[in-house]
Structures are given as C-alpha cells and as structure tokens.
Design an enzyme around this catalytic site. Structure first.
Site, short mmCIF file in Angstrom:
data_model
loop_
_atom_site.label_atom_id
_atom_site.label_comp_id
_atom_site.label_asym_id
_atom_site.label_seq_id
_atom_site.Cartn_x
_atom_site.Cartn_y
_atom_site.Cartn_z
N TRP A 184 71.86 44.89 36.84
CA TRP A 184 73.07 44.88 37.69
C TRP A 184 73.32 46.30 38.16
O TRP A 184 73.27 47.24 37.35
CB TRP A 184 74.30 44.37 36.95
N GLU A 225 71.40 40.33 38.76
CA GLU A 225 72.79 39.85 38.80
C GLU A 225 73.52 40.24 40.09
O GLU A 225 73.64 41.41 40.42
CB GLU A 225 73.55 40.45 37.60
N LYS A 227 76.90 40.19 42.82
CA LYS A 227 78.34 40.37 42.73
C LYS A 227 78.93 40.35 44.12
O LYS A 227 78.26 40.68 45.10
CB LYS A 227 78.64 41.71 42.04
N ASP A 258 77.27 35.52 37.09
CA ASP A 258 78.43 35.99 36.32
C ASP A 258 79.65 35.25 36.88
O ASP A 258 79.90 35.28 38.08
CB ASP A 258 78.57 37.51 36.48
N HIS A 261 82.00 36.96 39.43
CA HIS A 261 81.44 37.67 40.58
C HIS A 261 81.47 36.91 41.90
O HIS A 261 80.66 37.14 42.78
CB HIS A 261 80.00 38.10 40.28
N HIS A 285 76.39 35.16 32.76
CA HIS A 285 77.37 36.08 32.19
C HIS A 285 78.68 35.32 32.22
O HIS A 285 79.34 35.23 33.25
CB HIS A 285 77.49 37.35 33.02
N ASP A 293 87.13 40.60 39.22
CA ASP A 293 86.16 40.58 38.13
C ASP A 293 86.78 41.29 36.93
O ASP A 293 86.30 42.32 36.47
CB ASP A 293 84.88 41.30 38.60
N ASP A 295 87.18 40.51 33.80
CA ASP A 295 86.55 40.43 32.49
C ASP A 295 87.53 40.18 31.34
O ASP A 295 87.51 40.88 30.34
CB ASP A 295 85.71 41.68 32.23
N ASP A 325 80.13 38.21 28.98
CA ASP A 325 80.40 39.51 29.60
C ASP A 325 81.89 39.65 29.88
O ASP A 325 82.38 39.15 30.90
CB ASP A 325 79.58 39.64 30.91
#
Ligand code: RNT
Ligand code: ZN
Length: 418
Positions: A184, A225, A227, A258, A261, A285, A293, A295, A325
C-alpha cells in the site's frame, strides 16, 4: 468448563440441527480459518525506526496509556493477546517494526532485522504476514513515493519494495508458512492534479520493477491495496481501485480490499464475488470507517457480517486471506485487539452456521419470502452460544469475562509504561 456454556451449546446444537446445520462441523472449520492480526494496533503505527506517528493519509488518534514502545513490549502484548484468543492467529508486521542496534535505511533492510520476530513466530507456531512501509518517511514527504516524478525517489522506494519481498519470502520459508506481503502506498493529491495518467503510468513502471523477480509462491505471495482518499489526499489517489484491480488481474497478484477505502456508502462485501471470479486469492483489510478511512475498531456490524457471509457463501474460505487493519489509541489497546479480532471470528462463526444450500435453493426457485424469513430467523439464532463454546474448548475466557484478564494486564503491565 462453565456448565452454562456447555448447556447453552447443547441447546444451540439442537436448534441448528433442526435447520440442518452441524455445529460441531462448523467449530472444526472455524478453528482453522486464520485471522491475520495487525501488530500496529498495539503501538499506534509507530514502529521502531524513529519516534513519530504515522503520516501519509493515515492517523492514529488518542493517548490512552500503555502503548508498546519497544519490540519487547510489543511481543509481550502479543503473548498476552494469544492467551485470550481461540482459533488460528497470524501476525501482520510492517517494515518499520524491524530491529536494529543502529539506524538502518529502509532500502537496506534484510531478513536479519526480523530475526526476533521470526523466532517469536516459530515459538508460537504462528504465521507471519508482511508490509513494506511507504509512509512516515522523509522520502514520502511530498505525498508521493512509487509514483514520484523524481526517479531518485522512485528508485529508493523500489529498492525498499524489493528488499521487503525478500524478507517476506524468508519469513515464509523459515516458518514453513506462506507469508502474504501487502503493498500500500499513500500516493495522491490534496488538490485536483492535471496529470493523473503520468502518475499512474509511473506507478505501473515502479511496481513492474518491484515484482519482476519470481519468488516461490510457497513462501510468499504479493497483494496490492487500493484506496479512494485519505487525509491530505482528498482529490486523487494514484493507486485507486480500478488501477489495482486491473494490475492484480493482469499480473496474477492478490487484490487487497480494505473496508475503509471506498465511498462511505460503498461496501467491500459486494466486491468479493466479482473479484473472486478473476483472481485466485484476495486479501482483506477488515476495518471500520466511521466517516473516512478512520480505522475504528471492528464491531459486529452489518457489513462485517456480510463480509463473513460472502466468504462462506462463495466457498472461498481458503481463497480469502483475512487481515485486520485498524488503530484506536483512545481505549485500551489490548481490548481493541481482542474485541476486533473476536468480532471477526464471531462473524465467521455466524456465517458458517447458515443453512447455505437451503438458502440458495430458495433463491434459485424464486422463493424470496422463505429466504427473507430464514435470514431474519438466523439473526437471532443462538450463534453466540456456539462461539462461547469455541472459546471454552480452546480454554480461553468466554464472553465478557475476557475483560478481567485485559484489566489485569493493564494494571500489571500497560499502566506502568511511561
Ligand atoms: C492505509 C492502508 C494500509 C495501512 C497499514 C498500516 O490506508 O489501509 O493498509 O493502514 O498498512
Ligand atoms: Zn489497509
């Protein structure tokens, strides 16, 4: 074993048998589904290179005490984590978690710098996954790395990518357990760029150089990955979804999805069945984007359940590599790890407890009424009793009682850290 847990399981087993589901078989499958746990939840994505937080469109907020500051502290946290987790756990490391007495440039890291991690994994019989770190670094300060217009900067990061693939292969070989390496990069633009094509063309060229060498797929596999946007990269991300989907398919790499993303209302659960038709394996992820994003710790929400259901319904348990993640420093980091990872397992458990064949039959015969009725019933079936039993037979704390161990560790260990 707590007799209530055992009794609840016995009753649940009977209820599921009524709809044709064998709970013992489910437990057997569940224990072998690996969840790759991200080391970076324990230290706010800082690593052991320099003492600074993450940059490059990702940000860990909060100052809850107890951050792991050294490799020893991080491994101690992991040891504790493993005492609380049933099932199969892998550990996902980033290049910045390398260990070295003196400063070592990221382009020059070798498997030697991960010896302690490999030894630790061997001792604990767990697999490792790996990530080059293309962020939190002076050569990433323009917001561009592998797509940077300056060849010198691109070459620096290409060298890092190549070095990391060798490390991943060494990890996989040493452990006899294939390592997945996820690429990434933070590359993108705050404001509307005029030459997206040029940046993306440079990225293709850099990636082609990094992935040029064939490494033994028994030891490592590459994943890429995508995004959509991040902080400071609001207008364009070079490695977008279209970019990496095409790149992965063309080059036989894994695509990484992810869950944070994409557009705020776009979900990755809908993407699995498409991607699985054109790639042999995927990496996930699993995260929770609250606004961006962000997280957040993975909770047992609808999308998590949908992701798990899709993995099971696509019969892709062996083709989807599940990684987590997220990073939250506003709460106890051990709790964040345990709650998020257990939620992933709970979602898998619940998904495996579906009478899949019966549901598919209803759909094929346009019996949407029965399909709806069954799906709604399944939501409140006693799947939690099955997961509790899964913890109990692994000799791990059941349900909320895991918090006692977490609080004790906080008192005895984490709260003593400066
Ligand atoms: C960032 C990506 C990436 C990182 C980790 C630390 O937006 O999701 O996967 O979070 O590699
Ligand atoms: Zn990610």
């Amino acid at each position: 074993m707590n007799p209530n847990v055992e009794l609840a399981y016995k009753l649940a087993k009977e209820r599921y048998a009524e709809i044709g589901v064998d709970t013992d078989a489910v437990l057997n499958i569940l224990k072998d589904i690996p969840v790759s746990v991200h080391c970076w939840q324990a230290d706010d994505v800082m690593g052991f290179e320099v003492d600074q937080g993450a940059s490059g469109g990702i940000l860990c907020t909060g100052n809850y005490p107890g951050r792991a500051r050294t490799p020893e502290e991080l491994r101690a946290d992991l040891d504790q984590f493993l005492t609380l987790m049933p099932g199969t756990i892998r550990l996902n490391l980033h290049a910045i978690y390398r260990e070295s007495e003196t400063f070592v440039d990221r382009a020059k890291i070798t498997p030697e710098h991960f010896k302690n991690w490999i030894d630790w994994a061997k001792q604990n019989k767990i697999g490792l996954d790996f990530n080059p770190t293309y962020f939190s670094h002076p050569n990433a300060s323009d917001g561009l790395t592998l797509s940077h217009p300056d060849k010198g900067i691109r070459d620096y990061w290409i060298e890092h990518g190549i070095a990391c693939r060798e490390i991943a292969a060494a990890m996989g070989k040493e452990l006899g357990n294939r390592c997945v390496m996820n690429t990434w990069i933070p590359d993108g633009f705050k404001d509307t760029p005029v030459d997206r094509f040029g940046a993306r063309k440079r990225l293709v060229d850099s990636l082609d150089q990094i992935f040029a060498k064939q490494l033994d797929p028994k030891h490592m596999r590459d994943a890429v990955e995508s995004k959509l946007f991040g902080i400071g990269v609001e207008s364009c991300t070079v490695g977008s979804n279209e970019f990496y989907l095409a790149y992965a398919v063309k080059n036989n790499l894994m695509l990484t999805l992810d869950s944070g993303h994409f557009h705020p209302t776009e979900v990755i659960s809908d993407k699995l069945s498409s991607a699985l038709l054109f790639t042999d394996e995927l990496l996930l992820h699993v995260s929770r984007p609250v606004r961006w994003d962000s997280d957040h710790v993975v909770t047992f929400d609808d999308e998590l359940q949908q992701i798990a259901s899709e993995i099971v319904r696509c019969d892709a348990v062996k083709r989807v590599n599940i990684g987590l993640d997220y990073f939250d420093a506003t709460i106890n980091r051990m709790a964040a790890w345990v709650i998020g990872t257990r939620n992933m397992q709970k979602a898998l458990c619940k998904a495996l407890l579906e009478p899949a064949a019966a549901l598919k039959k209803m759909e094929e015969t346009f019996n949407y009424t029965e399909r709806l009725a069954m799906l709604e019933e399944l939501k409140a079936m006693p799947w939690q009793a099955v997961y509790d039993y899964f913890c109990a037979i692994a000799d791990k704390p059941v349900g909320g009682s895991v918090m006692q161990a977490i609080r004790k560790y906080e008192n005895d260990v984490q709260s003593k850290r400066g």
